[in-house]
Design a protein around this motif. Sequence first.
Motif, PDB file in Angstrom:
ATOM      1  N   TYR A 102      38.082  46.472  51.154  1.00 11.65           N
ATOM      2  CA  TYR A 102      36.976  45.553  51.422  1.00 11.65           C
ATOM      3  C   TYR A 102      36.231  45.922  52.698  1.00 11.65           C
ATOM      4  O   TYR A 102      36.764  46.584  53.595  1.00 11.65           O
ATOM      5  N   GLU A 130      33.223  43.091  43.785  1.00 11.63           N
ATOM      6  CA  GLU A 130      32.770  41.711  43.986  1.00 11.63           C
ATOM      7  C   GLU A 130      32.009  41.609  45.298  1.00 11.63           C
ATOM      8  O   GLU A 130      32.402  42.202  46.307  1.00 11.63           O
ATOM      9  N   THR A 137      31.385  34.314  38.246  1.00  4.75           N
ATOM     10  CA  THR A 137      31.121  33.757  39.564  1.00  4.75           C
ATOM     11  C   THR A 137      32.192  32.729  39.919  1.00  4.75           C
ATOM     12  O   THR A 137      32.858  32.161  39.051  1.00  4.75           O
ATOM     13  N   ALA A 189      31.260  33.786  45.321  1.00  3.87           N
ATOM     14  CA  ALA A 189      31.555  35.176  44.972  1.00  3.87           C
ATOM     15  C   ALA A 189      31.085  35.476  43.557  1.00  3.87           C
ATOM     16  O   ALA A 189      31.071  34.598  42.692  1.00  3.87           O
ATOM     17  N   VAL A 190      30.716  36.753  43.313  1.00  3.87           N
ATOM     18  CA  VAL A 190      30.304  37.182  41.981  1.00  3.87           C
ATOM     19  C   VAL A 190      30.733  38.629  41.766  1.00  3.87           C
ATOM     20  O   VAL A 190      30.635  39.465  42.670  1.00  3.87           O
ATOM     21  N   PHE A 191      31.275  38.942  40.574  1.00  9.47           N
ATOM     22  CA  PHE A 191      31.589  40.314  40.213  1.00  9.47           C
ATOM     23  C   PHE A 191      30.293  41.047  39.882  1.00  9.47           C
ATOM     24  O   PHE A 191      29.460  40.539  39.133  1.00  9.47           O
ATOM     25  N   ASN A 198      30.166  39.586  35.069  1.00  9.32           N
ATOM     26  CA  ASN A 198      29.570  39.004  36.283  1.00  9.32           C
ATOM     27  C   ASN A 198      30.057  37.588  36.536  1.00  9.32           C
ATOM     28  O   ASN A 198      29.289  36.689  36.897  1.00  9.32           O
ATOM     29  N   SER A 220      30.838  38.667  47.995  1.00 18.30           N
ATOM     30  CA  SER A 220      31.086  37.267  48.337  1.00 18.30           C
ATOM     31  C   SER A 220      30.460  36.937  49.681  1.00 18.30           C
ATOM     32  O   SER A 220      30.231  37.816  50.514  1.00 18.30           O
ATOM     33  N   ASP A 250      33.542  44.498  35.328  1.00 20.79           N
ATOM     34  CA  ASP A 250      33.008  43.343  36.061  1.00 20.79           C
ATOM     35  C   ASP A 250      33.205  42.000  35.386  1.00 20.79           C
ATOM     36  O   ASP A 250      32.723  40.988  35.856  1.00 20.79           O
ATOM     37  N   THR A 266      37.218  46.583  39.982  1.00 22.79           N
ATOM     38  CA  THR A 266      36.125  45.630  39.843  1.00 22.79           C
ATOM     39  C   THR A 266      35.525  45.382  41.218  1.00 22.79           C
ATOM     40  O   THR A 266      36.257  45.176  42.200  1.00 22.79           O
ATOM     41  N   TYR A 290      38.528  45.344  43.832  1.00 22.41           N
ATOM     42  CA  TYR A 290      39.834  44.960  43.315  1.00 22.41           C
ATOM     43  C   TYR A 290      40.337  46.077  42.403  1.00 22.41           C
ATOM     44  O   TYR A 290      39.642  46.492  41.478  1.00 22.41           O
TER      45      TYR A 290
END
Length: 231
Positions: free
Chosen positions: A96, A133, A160, A148-150, A158, A135, A155, A131, A111
Motif C-alpha cells: 500500500y 483498491e 465499494t 473505498a472502491v476496487f 468495482n 480508499s 476488481d 486486486t 490485495y
Amino acid sequence: MKKTTKFLTVAALLATGFSGTAMADEGFSIGADVVSSYVWRGTELGDSFAIQPSLSYTFPGMGVEIGAWGSYAIEKNTASAIEGNGDYRYKEIDLYLTVPVGPASVTLTSYSLPNDTETDSFDFSSDGINTLEVSASAEFGDLSLLAAVFVGGNDYGNATYCEAGYQFYEKDGYTASAVVGAGDEDYYGDLEGKKFAVVNTGVSVSKDRYTASYIYNPDTAKSNLVFMASF
C-alpha cells in the motif's frame, strides 16, 4: 485484507490499521498481530489463528507512507470464504501507499491472495491474484470515516465500501469503539444481488496491546468474536 487488524482496533476493524489523518512516526516501522480469526469488513476470511506481520516506511516531512501487510493462517480452514472448501490455508500479502491530502488520507492498496497454482506476485489481470483498491479516510476527533472502491486487477466489479467508527469510551486504560460499514451486497454480503447493504457492525474494547471485538454482519446474519494481541 490490508489493515484489517487496524480496523479491528478502531472497532472491529478500523485496520484497518488503518487509517486516519494523524501523521505516522517517520522512518521504518515493523510489527505483528496475532488474531483468533481473520475478519475483514464483516466477513471471516480465515477461521484459524493467524499471524499478521507489517512493515512500513514514512518519508520524513511528507507523511507519505509505503508498506506491506500480511495474514498467514496457522491451520487450514474448515471453511473458506475465498476458496469455498476446507483444504486451504489462507494467506494474504498486501502492498500500500498512503498520501495525506489536506485533512484526509488517500491510500492505494494492492490485495494479493497467493495460492499453489498462481505464482506471479504481480499478476494484475482480471483472473489474477491481485486486486487494486483506492480508499480515502479521515478522522474528526473520535469519529473515523472510510470510503473505498476496487479499481483494477481482479476488481470484483468495482465493489465499494463505506465505514464509520466512533470511540465512545476511554477510562482506566480501556478504550471502546463502535463501527458500522456498508458495501456492495454481491461482494460483501450473501450474493443475492442486492446493490448495497450494511455488512459490518461491531464493538471493540482495547487495553494495552490487547483487543477483543464482537463483529456482526446483518446481511449474512453471521457474527464473530475476535481476540487480537499486537506486538
